[in-house]
Scaffold this motif. Structure first.
Motif, PDB file in Angstrom:
ATOM      1  N   THR A 159      -0.617   9.906  -3.279  1.00 50.94           N
ATOM      2  CA  THR A 159      -0.783  10.691  -2.108  1.00 50.94           C
ATOM      3  C   THR A 159      -0.847   9.751  -0.811  1.00 50.94           C
ATOM      4  OG1 THR A 159      -3.356  10.630  -2.110  1.00 50.94           O
ATOM      5  CG2 THR A 159      -2.243  12.358  -3.317  1.00 50.94           C
ATOM      6  N   GLU A 160      -0.456  10.634   0.338  1.00 55.57           N
ATOM      7  CA  GLU A 160      -0.774  10.173   1.639  1.00 55.57           C
ATOM      8  C   GLU A 160      -2.276   9.451   1.955  1.00 55.57           C
ATOM      9  OE1 GLU A 160       1.845   9.053   3.683  1.00 55.57           O
ATOM     10  OE2 GLU A 160       3.244  10.043   2.072  1.00 55.57           O
ATOM     11  N   LEU A 161      -3.055   9.989   1.475  1.00 62.60           N
ATOM     12  CA  LEU A 161      -4.477   9.778   1.663  1.00 62.60           C
ATOM     13  C   LEU A 161      -4.646   8.281   0.719  1.00 62.60           C
ATOM     14  CD1 LEU A 161      -7.404  10.184   2.478  1.00 62.60           C
ATOM     15  CD2 LEU A 161      -7.776  11.285   0.406  1.00 62.60           C
ATOM     16  N   GLU A 162      -4.250   8.242  -0.283  1.00 64.05           N
ATOM     17  CA  GLU A 162      -4.391   7.186  -0.960  1.00 64.05           C
ATOM     18  C   GLU A 162      -3.586   5.729  -0.558  1.00 64.05           C
ATOM     19  OE1 GLU A 162      -4.279   7.674  -5.740  1.00 64.05           O
ATOM     20  OE2 GLU A 162      -2.645   9.188  -4.721  1.00 64.05           O
ATOM     21  N   LYS A 163      -2.332   6.043   0.160  1.00 66.51           N
ATOM     22  CA  LYS A 163      -1.699   5.238   0.888  1.00 66.51           C
ATOM     23  C   LYS A 163      -2.463   4.444   2.120  1.00 66.51           C
ATOM     24  CE  LYS A 163       2.783   7.063  -0.242  1.00 66.51           C
ATOM     25  NZ  LYS A 163       3.901   7.529   0.070  1.00 66.51           N
ATOM     26  N   ARG A 169       4.858   6.151  -5.985  1.00 66.48           N
ATOM     27  CA  ARG A 169       4.775   6.716  -7.232  1.00 66.48           C
ATOM     28  C   ARG A 169       3.989   5.724  -8.144  1.00 66.48           C
ATOM     29  NH1 ARG A 169       6.854  11.390  -7.907  1.00 66.48           N
ATOM     30  NH2 ARG A 169       6.124  11.530  -9.898  1.00 66.48           N
ATOM     31  N   SER A 170       3.170   6.333  -8.953  1.00 62.19           N
ATOM     32  CA  SER A 170       2.343   5.343  -9.574  1.00 62.19           C
ATOM     33  C   SER A 170       3.209   4.608 -10.539  1.00 62.19           C
ATOM     34  CB  SER A 170       1.418   6.113 -10.528  1.00 62.19           C
ATOM     35  OG  SER A 170       2.045   7.185 -11.524  1.00 62.19           O
ATOM     36  N   PHE A 171       4.651   4.816 -11.085  1.00 61.70           N
ATOM     37  CA  PHE A 171       5.509   4.251 -11.691  1.00 61.70           C
ATOM     38  C   PHE A 171       6.862   4.167 -10.763  1.00 61.70           C
ATOM     39  CE2 PHE A 171       2.934   5.232 -15.184  1.00 61.70           C
ATOM     40  CZ  PHE A 171       2.922   4.066 -15.995  1.00 61.70           C
ATOM     41  N   SER A 172       6.992   3.280 -10.059  1.00 62.71           N
ATOM     42  CA  SER A 172       7.994   3.227  -8.898  1.00 62.71           C
ATOM     43  C   SER A 172       9.416   3.045  -9.608  1.00 62.71           C
ATOM     44  CB  SER A 172       7.617   2.225  -7.868  1.00 62.71           C
ATOM     45  OG  SER A 172       6.563   2.729  -7.099  1.00 62.71           O
ATOM     46  N   GLY A 173      10.336   3.887  -8.838  1.00 60.42           N
ATOM     47  CA  GLY A 173      11.953   3.599  -9.202  1.00 60.42           C
ATOM     48  C   GLY A 173      12.383   2.470  -8.626  1.00 60.42           C
ATOM     49  N   PRO A 177       0.826  -1.202  -0.119  1.00 61.52           N
ATOM     50  CA  PRO A 177       0.026  -0.063  -0.029  1.00 61.52           C
ATOM     51  C   PRO A 177       0.862   1.244   0.030  1.00 61.52           C
ATOM     52  CG  PRO A 177       0.047  -1.018   2.096  1.00 61.52           C
ATOM     53  CD  PRO A 177       0.693  -1.971   1.264  1.00 61.52           C
ATOM     54  N   ASP A 178       2.095   1.074   0.221  1.00 60.59           N
ATOM     55  CA  ASP A 178       3.173   2.100   0.478  1.00 60.59           C
ATOM     56  C   ASP A 178       4.040   2.530  -0.823  1.00 60.59           C
ATOM     57  OD1 ASP A 178       2.278   2.551   3.019  1.00 60.59           O
ATOM     58  OD2 ASP A 178       3.549   0.993   3.645  1.00 60.59           O
ATOM     59  N   TRP A 179       3.348   2.282  -2.077  1.00 64.20           N
ATOM     60  CA  TRP A 179       4.114   2.613  -3.294  1.00 64.20           C
ATOM     61  C   TRP A 179       4.190   4.287  -3.317  1.00 64.20           C
ATOM     62  CZ3 TRP A 179       7.097  -0.515  -5.156  1.00 64.20           C
ATOM     63  CH2 TRP A 179       6.913  -1.923  -5.263  1.00 64.20           C
ATOM     64  N   ALA A 187      13.516  -2.396  -2.504  1.00 66.37           N
ATOM     65  CA  ALA A 187      13.203  -2.388  -1.217  1.00 66.37           C
ATOM     66  C   ALA A 187      12.087  -3.434  -1.054  1.00 66.37           C
ATOM     67  CB  ALA A 187      13.021  -0.969  -0.724  1.00 66.37           C
ATOM     68  N   TYR A 188      11.074  -3.362  -1.933  1.00 70.40           N
ATOM     69  CA  TYR A 188      10.147  -4.299  -1.766  1.00 70.40           C
ATOM     70  C   TYR A 188      10.267  -5.605  -1.723  1.00 70.40           C
ATOM     71  CZ  TYR A 188       5.861  -6.784  -3.442  1.00 70.40           C
ATOM     72  OH  TYR A 188       4.995  -7.663  -3.854  1.00 70.40           O
ATOM     73  N   LEU A 189      11.602  -6.071  -2.686  1.00 71.72           N
ATOM     74  CA  LEU A 189      11.543  -7.587  -2.785  1.00 71.72           C
ATOM     75  C   LEU A 189      12.736  -7.803  -1.403  1.00 71.72           C
ATOM     76  CD1 LEU A 189      12.949  -7.572  -6.629  1.00 71.72           C
ATOM     77  CD2 LEU A 189      10.960  -8.733  -5.428  1.00 71.72           C
ATOM     78  N   GLU A 190      13.251  -6.827  -0.699  1.00 73.09           N
ATOM     79  CA  GLU A 190      14.083  -7.075   0.524  1.00 73.09           C
ATOM     80  C   GLU A 190      12.779  -7.604   1.603  1.00 73.09           C
ATOM     81  OE1 GLU A 190      17.191  -7.710   1.357  1.00 73.09           O
ATOM     82  OE2 GLU A 190      18.391  -6.517  -0.258  1.00 73.09           O
TER      83      GLU A 190
END
Length: 583
Positions: free
Chosen positions: A270-274, A129-133, A125-127, A139-142
């Motif tokens: 946005t933080e609201l979306e997260k 950006r819509s297209f993440s770097g 839920p904490d991505w 970090a997600y895989l870790e």
């Protein structure tokens, strides 16, 4: 299936304890047992027999997974969920991440939306950006490795140098840089984007400046004020060029073939979306489902009706016109093939960077290197201080192919001299219990590879489960099933944009056959890999297990004649000439 296959798995009459053991991952260390040395004083004369030295024990696991990117970690999670904890993940590097560990170049990011480029069983839920770097994906895989308890199974700095099927013991013999292993099954999850490809150019070895591939970025080399050559204009270059153009003194881009580029609809989440996605996971599922559906709707244009891409091509032409004012440069950057034939790039900054005053686009490939002078295929010469190769990877000629040897001693490299081929992108005749994740013809041109990975993991788990239920030791596809699958696949490939669009892409092997992409939707691939069809397989028993079978069971289960094939997805089983099989 014959009723006799429902019997419990027969026990081997002569199997040793080591053959039957399943060592826990924590105890599976290549250096676990040391030989006892013979003291010099113990040998008083040549008449005394020297003390026997115990051979070093080779640890055995049920499953050895190669690679710890999305495919390898996903395999680990699914194995544990299936109750299979006797496995190791062999990783040649010192951390997890796969291609998202190796590719850390400036601007590196995913061109698939974040909420679709993640495991369905591990939503994030904490991505940001819509297209993440790249840093966020790594970090997600870790986190996946931590949350799902995969750390005890990981073996870092352990590169597989050879894997060979042992016909007598019906298991894989695996040699690594950290020792030897044996395994009932191997899962190859190294992925096609693992080994960088740098062209063999005359004079490159004598270049006095810095040279590196985009996937091996040298972060210690300062680019500020330097004359830098970017060789290649693929997906990596489209991110690197805008990232380094503002800081370099001169940027020279060698472009053999221009790419179609579309705008990138990227924004901060946005933080609201997260908070919403974290508190109400159903909202994240809905977002993922919408992204999935939109991409499934695009499939028909790529695989059956390429003419539908004309509208998309007009959008790309408009994007080029908006980003590049110079008509001469626009001409250089306009492809002469149909959009979709090569990978479509997404960027809002690539064209402005190419149009910048300190950038020169050379509409030709790099031909040779003379000292610090680069000579293009059009004869033009360019002085540079550093060369960055964005020239892709060994995809259709994967280096691992020369290290894996099947039942008859043949390697994948030899087997695939006429092109890569597998059954349902997962298994290959002659290589029992060897399962690919992102195997031949499983790539995508418009959606998330995580969807394909999860489908292949379904297939893997079903295969291992069925082997246990039946009491067989190993399985391999019949040559007939594999051939039929690929004939149908290539027939479907003939009408795709990748075959009719008028380009030459990295999807094609040296003979021009597309052995990389899947000519259908991710939904159709999920259906094709939901369950293992045993009529497509030869089931192999261990030597001792075969000896333990009763005569009636052996005659009914091992001598059944093959049935006629059904639809293209289900040819019948056939016996090998060297090993007993159950139909």
């Amino acid at each position: 299936m014959a009723s006799s296959t429902k019997r419990p798995r027969p026990r081997a009459s002569g199997a040793t304890t080591q053959d039957r053991s399943r060592t826990a991952p924590e105890a599976v260390e290549p250096e676990a047992v040391e030989s006892e040395a013979v003291e010099p004083e113990a040998v008083e004369s040549e008449a005394v027999e020297p003390e026997a030295v115990e051979p070093e024990a080779v640890p055995h696991v049920r499953v050895a997974v190669i690679g710890s990117g999305f495919g390898g970690l996903g395999a680990g999670v699914r194995l544990r969920r299936a109750g299979i904890t006797d496995f190791v993940v062999l990783e040649r590097a010192d951390s997890v991440g796969g291609t998202w560990r190796d590719n850390s170049y400036p601007g590196c990011a995913c061109d698939v939306p974040s909420h679709l480029y993640s495991f369905s069983f591990a939503p994030n839920p904490d991505w940001p950006r819509s297209f993440s770097g790249q840093p966020d994906i790594r970090a997600y895989l870790e986190k996946v490795a931590d949350v799902f308890g995969l750390r005890p199974h990981l073996r870092f700095n352990t590169e597989v140098t050879e894997a060979r099927w042992d016909v007598e013991r019906t298991r894989w013999q695996i040699t690594t840089t950290a020792g030897r292993w044996t395994a009932d099954a191997v899962v190859a999850a190294a992925g096609p984007l693992a080994d960088p490809q740098i062209p063999d150019l005359p004079g490159l070895d004598s270049f006095p400046g810095k040279v590196f591939h985009s996937s091996r970025w040298d972060h210690d080399f300062p680019l500020a004020g330097k004359r830098v050559a970017m060789v290649g204009t693929g997906a990596s270059a489209a991110q690197i060029v805008p990232a380094i153009q503002p800081q370099v003194g001169k940027l020279t881009v060698f472009q053999r073939t221009p790419a179609w580029v579309l705008p990138r609809r990227d924004r901060a989440i946005t933080e609201l979306e997260k908070r919403l996605h974290g508190r109400f996971p159903i909202t994240a599922k809905a977002r993922r489902g919408t992204l999935f559906a939109l991409r499934e709707l695009q499939v028909d244009a790529f695989v059956r009706r390429p003419g539908l891409l004309k509208l998309v091509q007009r959008l790309a032409e408009r994007h080029l016109a908006d980003g590049v004012a110079d008509p001469a440069l626009r001409a250089k950057l306009t492809p002469d093939y149909r959009i979709g034939c090569k990978r479509i790039l997404l960027s809002n900054t690539y064209y402005p960077a190419l149009a910048a005053a300190n950038t020169e686009v050379v509409p030709a490939g790099l031909r040779e290197v003379r000292g610090s002078t680069l000579v293009a295929a059009d004869g033009s010469e360019h002085e540079v201080d550093a060369i960055v190769f964005g020239t892709g990877f060994h995809v259709t000629d994967m280096p691992m192919g020369s290290r894996v040897f099947g039942a008859d001693g043949t390697s994948f490299a030899e087997k695939w001299k006429e092109g890569m081929e597998a059954l349902r992108g997962s298994t290959v005749h002659g290589f029992p219990n060897f399962f690919f994740v992102i195997g031949p013809n499983t790539g995508l041109g418009n959606s998330s590879m995580i969807l394909m990975i999860e489908s292949q993991l379904n297939y893997l788990i079903d295969a291992l489960t069925r082997l246990d239920e039946i009491g067989a030791t190993a399985m391999q596809p019949t040559a007939r099933a594999q051939r039929r699958w690929n004939l149908e696949l290539q027939h479907r490939m003939d009408r795709t944009v990748w075959s009719t669009g008028g380009c030459r892409s990295w999807y094609l092997d040296k003979s021009g056959k597309n052995t990389v992409l899947w000519p259908g939707s991710t939904t159709s691939f999920r259906r094709a890999t939901r369950k293992v069809d045993l009529t497509e397989y030869e089931l192999i028993l261990r030597q001792d297990d075969r000896a333990a079978l009763s005569e009636p069971f052996a005659s009914s289960a091992l001598s059944a004649p093959p049935s006629e094939p059904s639809a293209p997805s289900g040819p019948s089983a056939a016996a090998t000439g060297t090993e007993e099989v159950m139909a």
